[in-house]
Structures are given as C-alpha cells and as structure tokens.
Write an enzyme that holds these catalytic residues in place. Sequence first.
Site, PDB file in Angstrom:
ATOM      1  N   GLU A 288       0.829  -1.210   0.000  1.00  0.00           N
ATOM      2  CA  GLU A 288       0.000   0.000   0.000  1.00  0.00           C
ATOM      3  C   GLU A 288       0.864   1.261   0.000  1.00  0.00           C
ATOM      4  O   GLU A 288       0.461   2.303  -0.509  1.00  0.00           O
ATOM      5  CB  GLU A 288      -0.926  -0.022   1.237  1.00  0.00           C
ATOM      6  CG  GLU A 288      -2.270   0.626   1.006  1.00  0.00           C
ATOM      7  CD  GLU A 288      -3.285   0.296   2.104  1.00  0.00           C
ATOM      8  OE1 GLU A 288      -3.989  -0.714   1.959  1.00  0.00           O
ATOM      9  OE2 GLU A 288      -3.361   1.029   3.094  1.00  0.00           O
ATOM     10  N   HIS A 317       7.585 -26.652   0.461  1.00  0.00           N
ATOM     11  CA  HIS A 317       6.871 -27.727  -0.228  1.00  0.00           C
ATOM     12  C   HIS A 317       5.721 -27.175  -1.067  1.00  0.00           C
ATOM     13  O   HIS A 317       4.771 -27.883  -1.368  1.00  0.00           O
ATOM     14  CB  HIS A 317       6.374 -28.745   0.798  1.00  0.00           C
ATOM     15  CG  HIS A 317       7.520 -29.372   1.547  1.00  0.00           C
ATOM     16  ND1 HIS A 317       8.137 -30.520   1.130  1.00  0.00           N
ATOM     17  CD2 HIS A 317       8.193 -28.951   2.649  1.00  0.00           C
ATOM     18  CE1 HIS A 317       9.136 -30.808   1.962  1.00  0.00           C
ATOM     19  NE2 HIS A 317       9.188 -29.867   2.888  1.00  0.00           N
ATOM     20  N   LYS A 431     -13.764   1.769  -2.693  1.00  0.00           N
ATOM     21  CA  LYS A 431     -14.647   2.242  -1.609  1.00  0.00           C
ATOM     22  C   LYS A 431     -15.791   3.056  -2.212  1.00  0.00           C
ATOM     23  O   LYS A 431     -16.956   2.871  -1.849  1.00  0.00           O
ATOM     24  CB  LYS A 431     -13.865   3.148  -0.652  1.00  0.00           C
ATOM     25  CG  LYS A 431     -12.978   2.427   0.331  1.00  0.00           C
ATOM     26  CD  LYS A 431     -12.472   3.430   1.359  1.00  0.00           C
ATOM     27  CE  LYS A 431     -11.464   2.796   2.289  1.00  0.00           C
ATOM     28  NZ  LYS A 431     -10.869   3.751   3.215  1.00  0.00           N
TER      29      LYS A 431
HETATM   30  O1  PA5 Z   1      -2.968   1.844   6.045  1.00  0.00           O
HETATM   31  C1  PA5 Z   1      -4.069   2.361   5.942  1.00  0.00           C
HETATM   32  O2  PA5 Z   1      -4.233   3.586   6.093  1.00  0.00           O
HETATM   33  C2  PA5 Z   1      -5.305   1.542   5.674  1.00  0.00           C
HETATM   34  O3  PA5 Z   1      -5.021   0.208   5.434  1.00  0.00           O
HETATM   35  C3  PA5 Z   1      -6.254   1.609   6.853  1.00  0.00           C
HETATM   36  O4  PA5 Z   1      -5.634   1.105   7.988  1.00  0.00           O
HETATM   37  C4  PA5 Z   1      -7.540   0.851   6.583  1.00  0.00           C
HETATM   38  O5  PA5 Z   1      -8.125   1.244   5.378  1.00  0.00           O
HETATM   39  C5  PA5 Z   1      -8.528   1.072   7.726  1.00  0.00           C
HETATM   40  O6  PA5 Z   1      -8.744   2.441   7.881  1.00  0.00           O
HETATM   41  P1  PA5 Z   1      -9.414   3.025   9.187  1.00  0.00           P
HETATM   42  O7  PA5 Z   1      -8.452   2.893  10.308  1.00  0.00           O
HETATM   43  O8  PA5 Z   1      -9.697   4.453   8.871  1.00  0.00           O
HETATM   44  O9  PA5 Z   1     -10.656   2.238   9.415  1.00  0.00           O
END
Ligand code: PA5
Length: 462
Positions: A288, A317, A431
């Site tokens: 990410e 394996h 989203k």
């Molecule tokens: O790293 C990130 O920002 C995302 O993976 C969030 O952790 C994830 O989308 C969850 O977001 P939130 O904490 O706002 O629910």
Amino acid sequence: MLKFDFNNMMEKYIGREGITDVELAAVGGEAAAAYAKFAAERGTGMTEWADLPYTQDAVVEDILACAEDVKKNFDNFVVLGIGGSALGPIAVFTALCHFRYNDLPAEKRGVKFFVEDNVDPERMLALLDVIDVKRTVFNVITKSGATSETMSQYLIIADILKKAVGKDWNRHIIATTSEKKGNLIKLAKKEGFKTFYIPDGVGGRFSELCPVGLLPAAVLGIDIRGLLAGAAAMDKRCSSDDMSKNPALAAAALQYIAMKKGKNISVMMPYADSLKFMADWYCQLWGESLGKATDLDGKTVHVGQTPVKSLGVTDQHSQVQLYTEGPFDKVITLIGVEKFRGDVVIAEGAEEFPDVNFLCGHTMGELINTERIATEYALTRSGHMNNTVMLPEVNAESVGELLMFFQLQTAYCGALLNIDTFNQPGVEEGKNATYALFDRKGYESKKAELNAAPKKDAKYIV
Ligand code: PA5
C-alpha cells in the site's frame, strides 16, 4: 540485536542477476538524500509514527490501566478493524503469545483474543457462537471512523450489546480513533466509550506502535514498553545517512536497485510460525505504501513491488520450486530466529532407516534453521536475489525492532522512489464504488458511471 544480511543480493554470490559493489556505491548519494528527506520531515505530516517510541509515556500508563480493567472484568477482547487497524495486532499477538492461546485453560492465559477483520457474515456468526457478549470488550479501531467494514461491525455489535446488557453497554466498547475527525469519535463522545487516539500523523499501516497495537498487546500481557524500547533501539541504529551504518536504509536501497533490475516481487518468508503474520503485516505496509501510479512531481510511474507472504519451511513444499527455478523477478527475504523459546528433540526410533535416522537426536529448532540455511543456499546457487533478517529470539524488544526496521525501510524506499509513501488513493476507487452501489447520498454520479460501464458479456462466462 536484529541483523540484516544482504550478501546474497550481490553479484559476488549470485552472479549476473546480482548487484555489483559499483551499483551499490552509485546509489549511496540517492540513499543519503532519501534519508535526509525523511529525517527533515520525521515527526511532522504523516511521519509522526517514527516518534511513537518516545512520545507516549502518558498514553502507555492509560493503556496499562485500561488493560488491567479489561483483564479483571471480562473474558474476551475482540478487535473490530481492518487493514492497518488489524494486521499489526494480529502479527504481534501471534509473535508474542502462546500458539494455542485461546485454547489454554483459563488459569494459563488472560482474556481470549479475537481480531475480526472481514465482513463475512459466517465469520461474524461464528464469533457470536463462541463468545458471551456480556463478558466481552470490543475494541473498535478505525482512524477515519468511516470504514464501512468496521462501522458495520460496530453497528451490529452495538445493537447486540444494547439488547443483551442494557444501559451499561457502553462499558463493552473501547474506541481507538482520531481525536478530531470522523464518526467514531462523535459516537464515542455521545455514548461515553473509553477512547484512545490515533495521532494525526500515524497512518493505519504505520500504527502498530500507537494505541491501535499497544492496547490489544497490553490486554494480552505483552510487554508494551519492551516493544517500544525495541523500536527505539532500531530507530537509533538507523540514524545515519550511510547505508553501511543504517540497516533499514541499506535494505531500502537494495530493493530500490532490485526494482530497477526488474525484481517486481518481494517475498517475505519467516522461518518461524510465530512470525507468520508479520509477513501479512509487511505485505500491507510494502504494497500500500509503494504501489503508486504517480510520483511527487506528478509523473506517471506505476512503481511498487508485489509483496508475497510465504512461510518457512511449510512453503518449501509449495512455493520454493518457483523461487529457485522460476523467473528472476523476485527478492526473497528470509526471517530467521537464532534461538527458539522452546525446542523439541527428534526422538530415536529409525535406526534401520538411514534416510530418516540422520534426524534423530537433533532438535526441531535445528531442523528449521538448517532448512532455512539450505533454502538460502539453493536460492543463491540458482542466482536468485535473497537476503536474511536474523532475530536473536522472538520477544517484545526484537518484535519492536522488526516493526521499526520494516517501517523505516518502507519510508526510505518511498523517498528513493520519490512517491507519497503514506497515501492510498488506489483504495478509494473500490470504496467509492461500494458507496455508489449502496446508493449512498453524494455518490449519484459514481452510480451513474457504474451503470454506464459496459455490461458483462455472457460469452466470456462459462
Ligand atoms: O494503512 C491504511 O491507512 C489503511 O489500510 C487503513 O488502515 C484501513 O483502510 C482502515 O482504515 P481506518 O483505520 O480508517 O478504518
């Protein structure tokens, strides 16, 4: 102390696919600049996470007091969260608690622990089959307070609690969220939930060392001061712009060179079941943070490495055939543990079978570590880039070191790639489409866009 061994990234050991000393030296200036950029920004903007080992004395006190209260008054602790609000708690729980923690008799463990990071209805129903909500605390973790998955879980649980517990239902919810923004903080104030804050400059995937991770860890009896001390020790070891003195900077620069050589896959392969979910946590952090379409100058770059989780020896394996003989498109990072917290001797009993008998009298710890060394050799011999992160032992300090090592590596690598490491615009599209499909107000044009998209052709469905 964590050690980063990158011998097998180098041409000297793996041949033509490797990095030469000249190539490594040539990136030294860029690495120093990436370090300087990060050092200049740290503690500000979205890099507040780097200072978490030093800034949370009062927060830690509050967390420890809250954890004591949970341990005294409840039987179960359930995290409701997703992505960065779940992967860290899962990784640290798995690393530092008993492998069969929830199955231990009550006197040998603390409260039972669950992390619900999906909206699969069968999973929610299964959770409700095994917990008594009247004896359960739900830690709702969402920085934005807007994440559909977490907020829908919250609504389901709030409704169940209100019916089952009555007016004191709010004692069963702990909110971990932004202090200033979002719905959860508003709900927390309205309902009177105990609340912990996620600092503004701490993004989800960099949040394990703030209350997101520290509260669940403290409830589990994990030494959270040890976690923070380990992270601080790693941070201090990484306070140089010289790659030979900064392990995370060296690791970042090597991946940066590897990417330029077409190594678009980063395999994370711990040789310890306790670190299995550290690979999941790493996959989110790396994927990410570094998977970006544009750089900071607005140029289209489409950079990033696809992170893959693997487990030694299990995946020897399953995946290692591909890693040793498949394309030269990967960097394989092995995580080794020098000393296991317990060991088991392989008993005698195969005297007449020489191809089994050689194992007898050795330990499982010896076997897993020998297999790690053997896999490293096989990867190296076949010319595939690999490196090894060695931990002396899995404990709170070394896990803190490991978390900080990978976080710093990711931040430096993002700086080398000249991208915004801390945003995630690619997650938004999915989203928004979900909101539109649910007819959320404000998403009418997205709904129209979805409706106008080409319909699926039956001829491509068999
Ligand atoms: O790293 C990130 O920002 C995302 O993976 C969030 O952790 C994830 O989308 C969850 O977001 P939130 O904490 O706002 O629910």
